[in-house]
Design an enzyme around this catalytic site. Structure first.
Site, short mmCIF file in Angstrom:
data_model
loop_
_atom_site.label_atom_id
_atom_site.label_comp_id
_atom_site.label_asym_id
_atom_site.label_seq_id
_atom_site.Cartn_x
_atom_site.Cartn_y
_atom_site.Cartn_z
N ASP A 270 -35.36 -75.41 -65.33
CA ASP A 270 -36.06 -74.50 -66.24
C ASP A 270 -37.30 -73.88 -65.58
O ASP A 270 -37.70 -72.77 -65.88
CB ASP A 270 -36.52 -75.22 -67.52
N ASP B 259 -44.80 -75.17 -68.59
CA ASP B 259 -44.53 -74.27 -69.71
C ASP B 259 -45.67 -73.28 -69.96
O ASP B 259 -45.48 -72.31 -70.71
CB ASP B 259 -44.26 -75.06 -70.99
N1 GLY Z 1 -37.17 -75.94 -71.22
C1 GLY Z 1 -36.62 -76.84 -72.17
C2 GLY Z 1 -35.42 -76.31 -72.85
O1 GLY Z 1 -34.85 -75.33 -72.44
O2 GLY Z 1 -35.04 -76.89 -73.84
#
Ligand code: GLY
Length: 497
Positions: free
Chosen positions: A178, A122
């Site tokens: 993601d 992230d």
């Molecule tokens: N990357 C985590 C979500 O989209 O909730």
């Protein structure tokens, strides 16, 4: 409050009917969507201004709303903390008003420590949405250095045998769909003074994900867990979807957007194919109002919650994908899907206008399985919605004055955005050609009036950079038009003095 599930369903049915009428309206569609987009940008500006006033603390970062009203805010460095400064930078891009720049700078500054975060993929979201947008719009050297450092931090998570970055510090070596989004900071860093290995790692990660995360039908797994001894995956499952074999809607949107971006950065046709497979699945599984249920196979559809964030991310991704695919008919499919999604998001069923939500879009799902953030506004939904509105503005709205045929398709030529920023008197225009052709690059005003030639001549296939001194032109909005072989592309540029 938004009312019961039944009431919300009724609103959606009415909205879907209105949307159908809207989509059938033909020539009126573009103009209608232009005004919806303009109105939604105005509404977004108002909501962000309210948020700034209510939060009033540059160390707090909006995440999601509580009971559809006020923001729950996180500390700097939380995985969501890049999107609020990102929204503020986008509003600066939209308004060119220094008030928005100062706000964006303040919330961006608080995230600098995250450049050293090696604990999560992230770090890409946190730094690229804040400092990345900041660099794009200001060209500040210190921002570039922060981005490069963050890319290096993310690269520490790469394992050569797996060929991917590790997404989370749990399980064995999990790679989540993601994570595709966070390859952008690596590609960018490799092009802007960082190590060229960053590009190789990002490409390897994208190709491995295209092989292991996508099912036969184009749906995706959220999580693939690898054995670092053999480099092979040992399980595939989900955290936020309804079942290991189902397709989590936001994950599909992250993948669609991420593969599109990875193809833009590499030109690798395997990544374009992946982007198209995910896009086709997403579009083909959408309900009438163009916003998916939180999982495409959620067990109680239609009595399930929608996730607006999936559609916001997908709309923005599709607006880019439609400029990259070679076949005009496919490009048109993606463009029109993006426009239908945007029309729905701009409608009363999803825009928070007239409700007491401080967010911009209603009806997002944070994590259905953990019963967290059900039917709320989400900062990442708002961020990608604004991005999609601005992409629509730059690529479609500003060229409607030129009439038919549309100035966007097919993609045998591509015209990239003005870079690095609207404040630089040396304006850079990037374009790409699939074949050797005679090109003609010209500048128009926003009403379609020709202003001046830029360059003309025979060009080889590949990437081209054209630089011109725009210092003599008045401040304002212009459109660059590139013509070659009966194909035209147009892109809005803004010049600031
Ligand atoms: N990357 C985590 C979500 O989209 O909730």
């Amino acid at each position: 409050m938004i009312g019961s599930l039944r009431e919300r369903q009724l609103r959606r049915v009415i909205s879907a009917c209105l949307l159908t009428v809207f989509c059938l309206a033909g020539p009126l569609q573009a103009r209608n969507l232009d005004s919806l987009v303009a109105h939604s940008l105005e509404f977004s500006e108002g909501q962000l201004a309210r948020t700034v006033t209510l939060i009033n603390d540059t160390t707090r970062y909006p995440y999601r709303t509580r009971n559809d009203t006020l923001w729950i805010a996180n500390r700097p460095g939380s995985w969501v903390s890049g999107w609020f400064p990102g929204c503020l930078w986008q509003m600066y891009d939209h308004t060119l008003d220094d008030t928005w720049r100062r706000r964006a700078e303040s919330w961006t500054a608080g995230l600098e420590d995250s450049k050293d975060n090696t604990n999560t993929h992230d770090v890409g979201f946190i730094i690229f949405c804040s400092f990345g947008n900041g660099y794009r719009l200001t060209g500040r050297e210190e921002y570039r250095e922060v981005i490069i450092q963050a890319a290096n931090s993310l690269a520490t998570r790469y394992h050569p045998r797996v060929g991917c970055m590790r997404s989370w510090n749990k399980h064995l070596f999990p790679v989540i769909i993601d994570n595709m989004m966070n390859l952008e900071i690596l590609f960018w860093a490799a092009r802007n003074g960082g190590d060229s290995d960053l590009y190789d790692m990002a490409l390897s990660h994208a190709l491995r994900t295209s092989r292991d995360h996508i099912r036969e039908d184009g749906g995706t797994y959220q999580i693939v867990d690898y054995d670092t001894t053999t480099g092979e995956y040992i399980s595939r499952f989900t955290k936020q979807g309804s079942d290991a074999e189902s397709t989590w809607a936001r994950g599909q949107a992250w993948g669609l957007y991420g593969f599109t971006m990875a193809y833009r950065e590499t030109g690798d046709s395997r990544l374009l194919e992946a982007a198209m497979r995910l896009a086709d699945y997403f579009i083909d599984h959408l309900p009438g109002d163009c916003v998916p249920y939180w999982d495409f196979q959620a067990p109680d559809i239609p009595d399930e919650e929608k996730d607006v964030s999936a559609s916001a991310i997908a709309a923005s991704g599709l607006l880019e994908l439609c400029t990259l695919v070679p076949a005009a008919v496919t490009a048109e499919k993606y463009r029109s899907a993006a426009c239908s999604i945007l029309a729905s998001l701009c409608s009363p069923a999803y825009l928070a206008e007239g409700t007491n939500s401080i967010g911009i879009l209603l009806h997002g799902i944070q994590n259905h399985n953990e019963d967290k953030g059900i039917d709320v506004s989400l900062i990442y939904a708002d961020y990608y919605f604004i991005e999609a509105l601005l992409r629509y503005r730059d690529m479609i709205m500003s060229t409607n004055a030129f009439g038919d045929p549309p100035y966007l398709f097919p993609a045998s030529i591509r015209l990239f955005q003005n870079y690095p920023n609207p404040f630089n008197p040396e304006t850079n225009i990037w374009y790409w050609l699939s074949d050797a052709v005679v090109v003609n690059l010209s500048l128009y005003d926003i009403t379609g009036r020709w202003i001046q030639p830029l360059e003309e001549g025979y060009r080889d296939p590949g990437h081209h950079l054209f630089r011109f001194d725009s210092g003599r032109l008045a401040a304002g909005v212009y459109v660059v038009v590139l013509e070659a072989n009966d194909t035209r592309r147009a892109r809005r540029i803004t010049l600031v003095r």
